[in-house]
Every structure is written in structure tokens, then in C-alpha cells.
Design an enzyme around this catalytic site. Structure first.
Site, short mmCIF file in Angstrom:
data_model
loop_
_atom_site.label_atom_id
_atom_site.label_comp_id
_atom_site.label_asym_id
_atom_site.label_seq_id
_atom_site.Cartn_x
_atom_site.Cartn_y
_atom_site.Cartn_z
N SER A 41 -3.66 6.50 -1.47
CA SER A 41 -4.86 7.22 -1.87
C SER A 41 -6.04 6.78 -1.01
O SER A 41 -6.32 5.59 -0.89
CB SER A 41 -5.20 6.93 -3.33
OG SER A 41 -4.10 7.19 -4.16
N ASN B 164 -4.53 5.99 -8.80
CA ASN B 164 -4.60 6.16 -7.35
C ASN B 164 -3.63 5.18 -6.72
O ASN B 164 -3.96 4.01 -6.45
CB ASN B 164 -6.02 5.90 -6.87
CG ASN B 164 -6.96 6.99 -7.31
OD1 ASN B 164 -6.94 8.10 -6.78
ND2 ASN B 164 -7.76 6.69 -8.33
N GLU B 165 -2.43 5.66 -6.51
CA GLU B 165 -1.36 4.82 -5.99
C GLU B 165 -1.57 4.56 -4.49
O GLU B 165 -2.39 5.23 -3.86
CB GLU B 165 -0.01 5.54 -6.18
CG GLU B 165 0.37 5.77 -7.63
CD GLU B 165 0.86 4.51 -8.34
OE1 GLU B 165 0.57 3.39 -7.88
OE2 GLU B 165 1.51 4.66 -9.39
N PRO B 166 -0.84 3.59 -3.92
CA PRO B 166 -0.93 3.36 -2.48
C PRO B 166 -0.83 4.69 -1.72
O PRO B 166 -0.01 5.54 -2.06
CB PRO B 166 0.27 2.47 -2.19
CG PRO B 166 0.46 1.70 -3.48
CD PRO B 166 0.08 2.65 -4.56
#
Ligand code: GLP
Length: 634
Positions: A163, A159-161
Site C-alpha cells: 500500500s 493497508n497491507e504491504p
């Protein structure tokens, strides 16, 4: 200024452990307790699992509990957080394969009870496959304990920035920094998949208990932001603040940027040891943007340091004392200045010349971290040996090997000497056979190692070192391993101890303290410590000074610096030229904390320049660049 309340500041419960191993033993014990309790109640335990270096030691401890203490996983179901999109489960870097190797194959988990998102779902199937994954978690009764690592972008799972807290299992695009961090695993950034399937932040938040693990200084900033910042999509781990039962279990290095560790005087009364006094005043000077000698009593009082004044006297005295201490860290004589008064110098004058041993986990660490210092040591006629602890061959791309093969073939054909061609052709065939992601053969790794040796030599020449001064140790743990899966052994320590006893150094430069325990620098450092312990009774060790450099991509903080070696503009340029000799590392080097848009070559110069600016701002002389070292006592 009144103290800050830590319980308001830290919005996630945080346990700091002296070492990663101790943390893993504690978390594994909690998992075991949960499994045993559920077993007694005839219930299944559902574990959410993570990949990466971070949980490897936890899995080793679970395997030990299974083997030695009868912990059974027969009633356990697992769900992994994520999987690279496009990789099948046999791929050496797939998370399915990782889990098989690191845990599943060593305990009595039933294979049908292990779940990893399907990286091979087609674009048409992927949404449905993700929904089915969510449903399977629900059908299993939800996750009892979720284990998490954290990426340097603040991601959990993938869950990258960006998300959100409601996100569910889905296909995502990987961030540039995340792909760069994975570049070494995949033998080149260009091979790292661009997409992955990950459980969502919402899926993770549904788990009944969450443990986030983090080790090493590289995670310190993002850990502090997750715990102390506001919940934000920019750092998805910060949403764990909204979870009822989440604990961060971190080591001291990963905790080093929490306010209570970094600025304890802001949080409550502290004991003003000389070390803390130094740290606080240097911080104060940077915070109020005044050189040390211009700090006044109000500055101290307004920044939580009035008790320091009460205890130690006037700002004037404190300022002067620290000014002198800082001034005395600066030296253009890293091997000591012969025939000079050395009472206020970081390194002693005698003996002269010194035997200086520089240990580098991989080629390039030398020039990158202490290129200017090495140049000075060589010029000042010390007997310098640079020992590259590992070959670094895993960081050479196949394309660079092809270039070398073509060169060998051309030279050898020209000389009508067919032997080299035979080897080159053999390696070429092996490269073709292994394909993009296959394991390197011994020959391929050798050739990659030779390429790095040639770069190291050409860089060392620029620093004024003779190539005989270089020692390529090729420690066995590296030759037999892969990134994130290295295991050191007896022969590594023996080899290290032998080198130390052969050279009997007067000064030793090394790195690896505070790094992720499974990283190459940390493993090399541990090997060094074990080897030093074996030399305990040797005479040379009593008179050996150990200087630590921080390692590629970061520098010591000002209060940690015991020796600051300034570089002139010429020396600095020479260092940069030396770094550029490591042609194959241009896209392979690990990216660096918080610096997304700089390649690591530029970063070395940024860091050395930044230290010079910091010293200047403290009121020291203005230099072009500075390299830094911290004294280490065994
Ligand atoms: C990857 C994984 C994460 C993991 C992160 C950190 O991005 N998808 O689950 O937490 O890497 O990896 P490491 O533990 O190796 O630092």
C-alpha cells in the site's frame, strides 16, 4: 566506533510505557482534552478509530472517563479505519459489532455520528461507497485524532504491504499472515474473509494527530522497522515517518527491538551491569561470528564496547567469564540432578524428587514449548503435573466436532446404548442451527474442549506422563469469552490459587510474560501472579523456583536464558510426534512472528534447532535441539 544518534535513528516520536494500561490512560487523557477543548469552542471532535485487541483498553478507559468523570461524546463524530468485506454489522466478528460492544454502546455517542466502512457494498457499489466515506471525513472537517494498532505485516488499518502513501479508502485483499492472525476469531482460517475495505495510508496521513499503539513482544520487530527503517511500501506503518504529529505509544515488550533498548551501548554510554555485559558480549559474538573464546579486544572496540574493556579489564577475562556462565545454563536435569554438586547448575539438587507443576495456557503449549523437558522430568522421576489453564475449545473447528459426533454415534449405535447418541445428535443440531459464524453453545464448546483433552492425553502419553498427571482447569474467563474480548475474574484467581496450594510445587513452569495483555497467555500469567500473591505467606512458596518458557512461536534471546535443556535426536523426534497428536490445531494455531511460510508445527522444531545452532556458534557443545527457560522471581 562513534555512537549512533537516536534522534536520527528513530524517525517517529516514541513513548515507551511500563504497561499498556498506563499508555492507554495517557492517550485517553489527550483525547478527552481534545474533546473538552472543542466542546468549549462549540466544535465537533472527529476521531479515527481502530479495532483489534490493541485499543480495547483505551476504549475501556474512555468509557470510565465518560462514566466517572463526565466526559461527553455528544459532540464527537467517529470514523473507523476498516471493515471486513462481506460481513454485515451484526456478525460477531464485524468491526461495526466490535465497536458497538467495546465503545459505542457504553458512551453517549450519537449513532448517526459513528461511521464504519460498509462491508456489504456490492462490487458495483464499492468504489462509490469508498469515495463517499472519504467525502464524509472531509465534510466532518477531517480527523482530529487517529488511533492505530499495527498488524504483524506492518499494516495499519488493512493497508497491507504494497500500500502506497497516497492510497485512499478502497477494497483490498488480505495478506495470508493477517488472515492467520484472525483465524481464531473466526473459528478457523477458512472462515476469515479474503477482502476488506480500509481507509488508505493517505487518508490516515491526513489526520491532524496520530497515535499508534502496540503491546507485546510479537509486535516488537515490526514496530522497530517502522520507526527506524526507511519509509517503504513493504511496511506501510513506516509512512507515518512523514507525518508531522505522530506518536507511537508502546509498552516495553513492543519496544524491545528498538536499537536504544536492544543495543544501548551503540547509542551512548551505558552502565555495565552484569546483565547488560552478558547481553552485549553474546551479541558481539553473534555479530562478528566468532565463538566467545575467540573474541579479541579489537572486536570489542569496533563495536561500541571499548568502555567495557576500560571498566572491566581484558577481553580474555570477559570471554572466559561469559563462556562459563553460558555453559552453566545447560543441563539435562531440568528438575535438578540428585546427589550432585549443584553450585553451577540452574536447578538445585534437593529436594528430590520434586513436585513440578507445568502451567499451559492451552493444550499443546506443553509439548510445543517444553516437550523434551517434560519427557526428562518424567523420566527422572519427578512428580509432574501439567495443568491446562483453559480448555482451548475455541480453537477447534466445527468440522472436527462433526467428526467426533459421527464417531460417538457410530460407537453408541453399535452398542445399542442410545445415551451418547442423544448428546451427539443434540450437538449436531446445534451446529446446524448456528451456521458458519454463529456463537458456539455450551454443549458445542464442551465437546470441542473434550477433543482438545483427548489430544493432550495422547501427546502426554508419548512424553512419558501418566494421564492422571494432567489437570484440565477450564478457567471461567475463557469459557465465557471470545478471543480479544476475554476478561478475567475472581473465580479464575481462586481456582489457580487452589491448584497451587494443593500441589505446593517445588518448581513451576509458566508462560505469558511480555505477551499482548489481552492474549490468553498474558491473561493466564496475570491470574497466576494474582494467585501467587495470595499464597505469599505459605511455606511452599519460599522454596518454589519459577521457570518461564517464552510461549508458542518464539524463544528467549540467548542473554535471557537461565536454563537450556538439550534434546537428543530421539527426544526431539518424540517431541515432534507429540505435537502431531494435536490434530485439530494443524490450521488453527497462531502463526508466528515473521515466519509466513511455516506452519506452527514446523516452527517448534525450527526454534529448538536454531537455539542449538546458536549455542554451538558461541562455542558450546553441539546439540540437536535445545529448549530454553528464564528464571522468574516474584
Ligand atoms: C487488524 C486491524 C488493524 C489492527 C490489527 C492488529 O488487522 N484491521 O487495524 O491494528 O488487526 O490487531 P491486534 O490489535 O488485535 O493485534
Amino acid at each position: 566506533m562513534s555512537p549512533i544518534d537516536v534522534s536520527n535513528l528513530e524517525k517517529i516520536s516514541t513513548e515507551i510505557f511500563a504497561e499498556a494500561d498506563t499508555a492507554c490512560v495517557a492517550v485517553a487523557a489527550n483525547i478527552a482534552e481534545c474533546i473538552r477543548l472543542n466542546d468549549t469552542n462549540k466544535q465537533t471532535t472527529v476521531l479515527g478509530l481502530a479495532t483489534g485487541s490493541t485499543p480495547v483498553r483505551l476504549y475501556r478507559e474512555l468509557i470510565r472517563l465518560h462514566r466517572e468523570e463526565g466526559l461527553s461524546f455528544a459532540n464527537v463524530t467517529t470514523f473507523n479505519l476498516d471493515e471486513y468485506y462481506g460481513l454485515n454489522g451484526d456478525h460477531p466478528e464485524s468491526y461495526r459489532r466490535f465497536m458497538q460492544d467495546q465503545l459505542f454502546d457504553h458512551v453517549d455517542l450519537k449513532s448517526e455520528n459513528t461511521h464504519v466502512p460498509n462491508g456489504l457494498a456490492t462490487r458495483d457499489e464499492v468504489i462509490q461507497s469508498c469515495q463517499a466515506y472519504e467525502q464524509a471525513i472531509i465534510d466532518a472537517g477531517g480527523i482530529d485524532i487517529q488511533i492505530l494498532g499495527i498488524g504483524r505485516t506492518g499494516h495499519i488499518g488493512f493497508n497491507e504491504p504494497g500500500s502506497g502513501p497516497e492510497s485512499r479508502t478502497r477494497l483490498v485483499t488480505l495478506d495470508g499472515l493477517t488472515r492467520r492472525d484472525a483465524a481464531r476469531d473466526f473459528l478457523g482460517e477458512e472462515n476469515v474473509p479474503r477482502h476488506a475495505i480500509t481507509m488508505g495510508v493517505g487518508t490516515i496521513l491526513d489526520a491532524r494527530k496520530v497515535y499508534l499503539l502496540a503491546w507485546g513482544e510479537a509486535k516488537a520487530s515490526v514496530v522497530a522497522e517502522s520507526i527506524e527503517g526507511e519509509p517503504t511500501e513493504t511496511i506501510p506503518a513506516s509512512f507515518l515517518q512523514t507525518h508531522r504529529d505522530c506518536v507511537f505509544c508502546i509498552d516495553e515488550a513492543a519496544a524491545s527491538r528498538l536499537t536504544r533498548i536492544r543495543y544501548p551501548w551503540l547509542v551512548g554510554p551505558v552502565e555495565w551491569t552484569p546483565e547488560r555485559t552478558r547481553k552485549a558480549i553474546l551479541w558481539l559474538s553473534q555479530k562478528v561470528q566468532k565463538p566467545l573464546l575467540k573474541l579479541i579486544e579489537e572486536d570489542y572496540a569496533e563495536n561500541g564496547m571499548s568502555d567495557l574493556l576500560t571498566e572491566k579489564g581484558f577481553a580474555y577475562d570477559l570471554n572466559i567469564e561469559l563462556f562459563n556462565t553460558t555453559q552453566h545454563t545447560i543441563t539435562g536435569w531440568p528438575g535438578g540432578k540428585p546427589r550432585a554438586d549443584d553450585s553451577n547448575r540452574p536447578e538445585r539438587a534437593d529436594p528430590f524428587p520434586k513436585r513440578s507443576l507445568v502451567l499451559c495456557p492451552e493444550p499443546m503449549d506443553d509439548v510445543y514449548c517444553l516437550g523434551g523437558t517434560l519427557h526428562r522430568l518424567a523420566n527422572q522421576e519427578h512428580e509432574v503435573t501439567v495443568a491446562y489453564q483453559t480448555s482451548g475449545n475455541l480453537a477447534v473447528s466445527d468440522n472436527d466436532v462433526r467428526r467426533a459426533i459421527e464417531l460417538i454415534m457410530e460407537v453408541e449405535q453399535d452398542r445399542e446404548d442410545r445415551e451418547g447418541v442423544g448428546f451427539a445428535r443434540k450437538v449436531e443440531q446445534q451446529l446446524n442451527a448456528k451456521g458458519q459464524f454463529g456463537e458456539d453453545t455450551v454443549e458445542i464448546r464442551h465437546l470441542k474442549g473434550f477433543i482438545r483433552r483427548s489430544e493432550a492425553r495422547s501427546s502426554a502419553r508419548l512424553l512419558g506422563l501418566k494421564t492422571e498427571a494432567l489437570c484440565f482447569m477450564d478457567l471461567p474467563f475463557y469459557e465465557k469469552g471470545r478471543y480479544r474480548r476475554f476478561k478475567s475474574e475472581e473465580s479464575d484467581i481462586e481456582q489457580m490459587a487452589e491448584l497451587l496450594n494443593n500441589i505446593q510445587p517445588h518448581q513451576l513452569f509458566a508462560t505469558g510474560l511480555g505477551h499482548d495483555p489481552l492474549s490468553v497467555p498474558a491473561i493466564c500469567f496475570q491470574i497466576l501472579l494474582n494467585a501467587l500473591a495470595r499464597c505469599e505467606d505459605k511455606k511452599w512458596i519460599k522454596d518454589c523456583h519459577i521457570w518461564l518458557y517464552r510461549g508458542p512461536g518464539s524463544e528467549w534471546e540467548t542473554h535471557e536464558i537461565d536454563m537450556a535443556v538439550p534434546l537428543s535426536p530421539d527426544e526431539f523426534e518424540n517431541k515432534i510426534r507429540g505435537i502431531y497428536q494435536h490434530q485439530t490445531q494443524r490450521s488453527q494455531s497462531p502463526s508466528v512472528s515473521g515466519k509466513r511460510d511455516r506452519n506452527s508445527w514446523n516452527l517448534a522444531s525450527d526454534l529448538n534447532r536454531a537455539t542449538a545452532v546458536t549455542y554451538d556458534a558461541l562455542g558450546m557443545a553441539e546439540y540437536e535441539a535445545i529448549e530454553t527457560f528464564k528464571r522468574f522471581k516474584i
